[in-house]
Design a protein around this motif. Structure first.
Motif, mmCIF file in Angstrom:
data_model
loop_
_atom_site.group_PDB
_atom_site.id
_atom_site.type_symbol
_atom_site.label_atom_id
_atom_site.label_comp_id
_atom_site.label_asym_id
_atom_site.label_seq_id
_atom_site.Cartn_x
_atom_site.Cartn_y
_atom_site.Cartn_z
ATOM 1 N N LEU A 368 0.794 -1.300 -0.049
ATOM 2 C CA LEU A 368 0.099 0.023 -0.154
ATOM 3 C C LEU A 368 0.908 0.986 0.139
ATOM 4 C CD1 LEU A 368 -2.134 -1.108 2.965
ATOM 5 C CD2 LEU A 368 -2.892 -1.508 0.656
ATOM 6 N N VAL A 369 0.347 2.238 -0.569
ATOM 7 C CA VAL A 369 1.031 3.582 -0.416
ATOM 8 C C VAL A 369 -0.207 4.608 0.118
ATOM 9 C CG1 VAL A 369 0.540 4.043 -2.926
ATOM 10 C CG2 VAL A 369 2.479 5.419 -1.568
ATOM 11 N N LEU A 370 0.119 5.524 1.061
ATOM 12 C CA LEU A 370 -0.803 6.534 1.533
ATOM 13 C C LEU A 370 0.033 7.827 0.710
ATOM 14 C CD1 LEU A 370 -1.092 3.913 3.703
ATOM 15 C CD2 LEU A 370 -1.548 5.946 5.266
ATOM 16 N N VAL A 371 -0.907 8.666 0.417
ATOM 17 C CA VAL A 371 -0.220 9.783 -0.293
ATOM 18 C C VAL A 371 -1.344 11.075 -0.343
ATOM 19 C CG1 VAL A 371 -1.200 9.263 -2.696
ATOM 20 C CG2 VAL A 371 0.826 10.837 -2.428
ATOM 21 N N ASP A 372 -0.634 12.259 -0.104
ATOM 22 C CA ASP A 372 -1.577 13.380 0.144
ATOM 23 C C ASP A 372 -2.367 13.841 -1.046
ATOM 24 O OD1 ASP A 372 1.118 13.734 -0.392
ATOM 25 O OD2 ASP A 372 0.735 15.999 -0.256
ATOM 26 N N GLY A 373 -3.507 14.218 -1.094
ATOM 27 C CA GLY A 373 -4.317 14.422 -2.569
ATOM 28 C C GLY A 373 -5.809 14.680 -2.117
ATOM 29 N N GLU A 374 -6.490 15.557 -2.770
ATOM 30 C CA GLU A 374 -7.961 15.403 -2.531
ATOM 31 C C GLU A 374 -8.684 14.349 -3.235
ATOM 32 O OE1 GLU A 374 -9.270 19.533 -3.422
ATOM 33 O OE2 GLU A 374 -7.081 19.665 -4.201
ATOM 34 N N THR A 388 3.443 7.398 2.982
ATOM 35 C CA THR A 388 3.718 6.191 3.619
ATOM 36 C C THR A 388 3.602 5.076 2.995
ATOM 37 O OG1 THR A 388 2.999 7.357 5.859
ATOM 38 C CG2 THR A 388 3.320 5.040 5.762
ATOM 39 N N VAL A 389 4.756 3.909 2.944
ATOM 40 C CA VAL A 389 4.713 3.062 2.177
ATOM 41 C C VAL A 389 4.724 1.814 2.843
ATOM 42 C CG1 VAL A 389 5.999 1.780 0.039
ATOM 43 C CG2 VAL A 389 6.265 4.406 0.345
ATOM 44 N N VAL A 390 3.882 0.739 2.554
ATOM 45 C CA VAL A 390 3.554 -0.553 3.357
ATOM 46 C C VAL A 390 4.001 -1.675 2.454
ATOM 47 C CG1 VAL A 390 1.986 -2.061 4.495
ATOM 48 C CG2 VAL A 390 2.018 0.494 4.913
ATOM 49 N N HIS A 391 4.789 -2.482 2.766
ATOM 50 C CA HIS A 391 5.119 -3.840 1.984
ATOM 51 C C HIS A 391 4.733 -4.927 2.607
ATOM 52 C CE1 HIS A 391 6.520 -6.671 -0.875
ATOM 53 N NE2 HIS A 391 7.752 -6.948 0.028
ATOM 54 N N ASP A 392 3.967 -5.853 2.286
ATOM 55 C CA ASP A 392 3.665 -7.083 2.935
ATOM 56 C C ASP A 392 3.244 -6.985 4.531
ATOM 57 O OD1 ASP A 392 3.635 -8.756 0.923
ATOM 58 O OD2 ASP A 392 5.633 -9.528 1.325
ATOM 59 N N GLY A 393 2.555 -5.721 4.712
ATOM 60 C CA GLY A 393 2.231 -5.486 6.100
ATOM 61 C C GLY A 393 2.973 -4.846 6.926
ATOM 62 N N ARG A 394 4.236 -4.263 6.316
ATOM 63 C CA ARG A 394 5.189 -3.636 7.263
ATOM 64 C C ARG A 394 5.476 -2.205 6.745
ATOM 65 N NH1 ARG A 394 9.678 -5.462 5.697
ATOM 66 N NH2 ARG A 394 11.051 -4.277 7.458
ATOM 67 N N VAL A 395 5.482 -1.151 7.383
ATOM 68 C CA VAL A 395 5.936 0.132 6.972
ATOM 69 C C VAL A 395 7.267 0.103 6.647
ATOM 70 C CG1 VAL A 395 6.321 2.498 7.705
ATOM 71 C CG2 VAL A 395 4.154 1.302 8.318
ATOM 72 N N VAL A 396 7.710 0.513 5.351
ATOM 73 C CA VAL A 396 9.039 0.310 4.695
ATOM 74 C C VAL A 396 9.430 1.678 4.618
ATOM 75 C CG1 VAL A 396 9.033 -2.080 3.944
ATOM 76 C CG2 VAL A 396 8.231 -0.164 2.464
#
Length: 403
Positions: A368-374, A388-396
């Motif tokens: 997953l990636v969390l990114v700012d934006g409307e 914020t970047v998540v790979h296989d359930g871990r923040v990387v």
């Protein structure tokens, strides 16, 4: 892990529970919800939640990311550009393994956790570039999934000894067998494809054909590939990269190729070039053809472009296709994320058309990636850095830095 207050594909805020490497639950955002014992909490702060990016066409082996900018010295044509690389790559300011690892690190930090990288194999570099990419794959194995393609950038038949080096790289763990311009570069498409498909069958790996050939010649080579797929039962095993002239012949040929790609599950990897004769992206989506996105070379001896950020390249994909509607721009995001994921792992479903927004359901992999934006479309336009970047359930990665 509990990811609070995020908006999947720009929808209403939710809280996402991750268990191991999978999304376990999604519930409407509850500001008062307590975290469970030993549960890691990630504050989404209302950011967008997207599947992590998948770069399925990158040449990590030729990168100059992080080095001083240099004037472009490449010559026209694939062979001329390849020779320019051959003349210069050993003289870089930083050793190749360090450059490759640093580039992959920057890609992960910006949200790319699935990578298919070319690794050039020829009689000049032998396995040196391949070894550097394999070392980076091992080094960052906990932060990204990396597939390595053994790639005959200088052709297979022009220089004796190339086939043996390609086979040795497959013995050492290459994930994908590459081919390039069977008619134009090697000038013997039958022998070229004999080697590509023969080695792929022998080592049970996928195939990726790098195709720059123009118009009718490109269609001819593609038809030979399609014939091989049918004859050998290799549906779902082949990707055509670039192939930006396949729409140049006629509407009838374009339609037929799209139909055959869908039928034989032939994928396409694009780097979003300003090429007017590509197979139309929206028609590929409607037909169910797998399409993924990549950055190609990154500030290397082929091109000064590339910055390790696939969100930037998503903007380019939308721009070069002339898209303005939010749905079409969001489709470019789907291509850059789950479209590429479905190429690297054919068990991942193809996109189900232009409106499909997969990858964020219960049971899906927590990449997953969390990114700012409307909205997703605004995120493509603004390309924010609050990620914020998540790979296989871990923040990387956090804020464009690995953690």
């Amino acid at each position: 892990m509990l990811i609070r207050d995020v908006r999947p594909w720009g929808r209403e805020p939710v809280d996402v529970t991750v268990d191991g490497d999978r999304i376990a639950a999604i519930a409407p955002h509850d500001p008062g919800r307590p975290a469970a014992e030993r549960e890691t909490v990630v504050d989404g702060r209302g950011r967008l939640l997207l599947p992590a990016f998948s770069d399925v066409h990158v040449h990590l082996d030729s990168t100059r990311i992080g080095l001083p900018f240099r004037p472009h010295t490449g010559r026209p044509g694939v062979w001329g550009m390849m020779m320019n690389d051959r003349e210069n790559w050993r003289d870089a300011e930083v050793p190749l393994p360090e450059r490759v690892a640093g580039t992959l690190e920057r890609m992960i930090a910006r949200g790319t956790t699935r990578v298919r990288s070319y690794a050039q194999v020829d009689v000049d570099c032998r396995l040196e570039k391949f070894d550097a990419v394999m070392a980076a794959k091992e080094r960052y194995g906990d932060s990204a999934e990396v597939q390595v393609m053994t790639f005959p950038q200088a052709g297979i038949l022009r220089e004796p000894g190339t086939v043996e080096l390609l086979e040795e790289s497959l013995k050492q763990g290459a994930d994908v067998m590459g081919g390039i311009d069977p008619s134009q570069l090697d000038r013997d498409p039958v022998r070229h494809l004999d080697v590509v498909f023969g080695l792929a069958e022998k080592y049970q790996v996928a195939i990726d054909i790098h195709l720059h050939e123009p118009g009718e010649l490109g269609v001819f080579s593609t038809e030979l590939v399609l014939e091989r797929i049918r004859a050998l039962g290799m549906q779902g095993k082949v990707t055509m990269s670039h192939a930006y002239e396949l729409g140049a012949v006629s509407e009838a040929v374009t339609r037929r190729l799209i139909e055959e790609f869908a039928e034989l599950d032939v994928a396409m990897a694009t780097v979003a070039p300003p090429a007017p004769h590509q197979l139309p992206l929206l028609k590929l989506a409607k037909a169910g053809v797998r399409v993924g996105l990549g950055e190609d070379g990154q500030r290397d001896y082929w091109s000064p472009y590339g910055n390790c950020d696939l969100l930037d390249r998503t903007w380019q994909l939308a721009f070069t296709n002339g898209f303005r509607r939010d749905e079409h721009i969001e489709h470019c995001l789907a291509v850059a994320t789950m479209g590429g994921a479905s190429i690297m792992n054919r068990a991942v479903p193809r996109l189900k058309g232009v409106a499909d927004r997969p990858g964020l359901a219960v049971g899906d992999r927590a990449d997953l990636v969390l990114v700012d934006g409307e909205t997703p479309a605004s995120a493509v336009m603004d390309r924010g850095t609050d990620r914020t970047v998540v790979h296989d359930g871990r923040v990387v990665a956090e804020g464009l830095q690995l953690v």
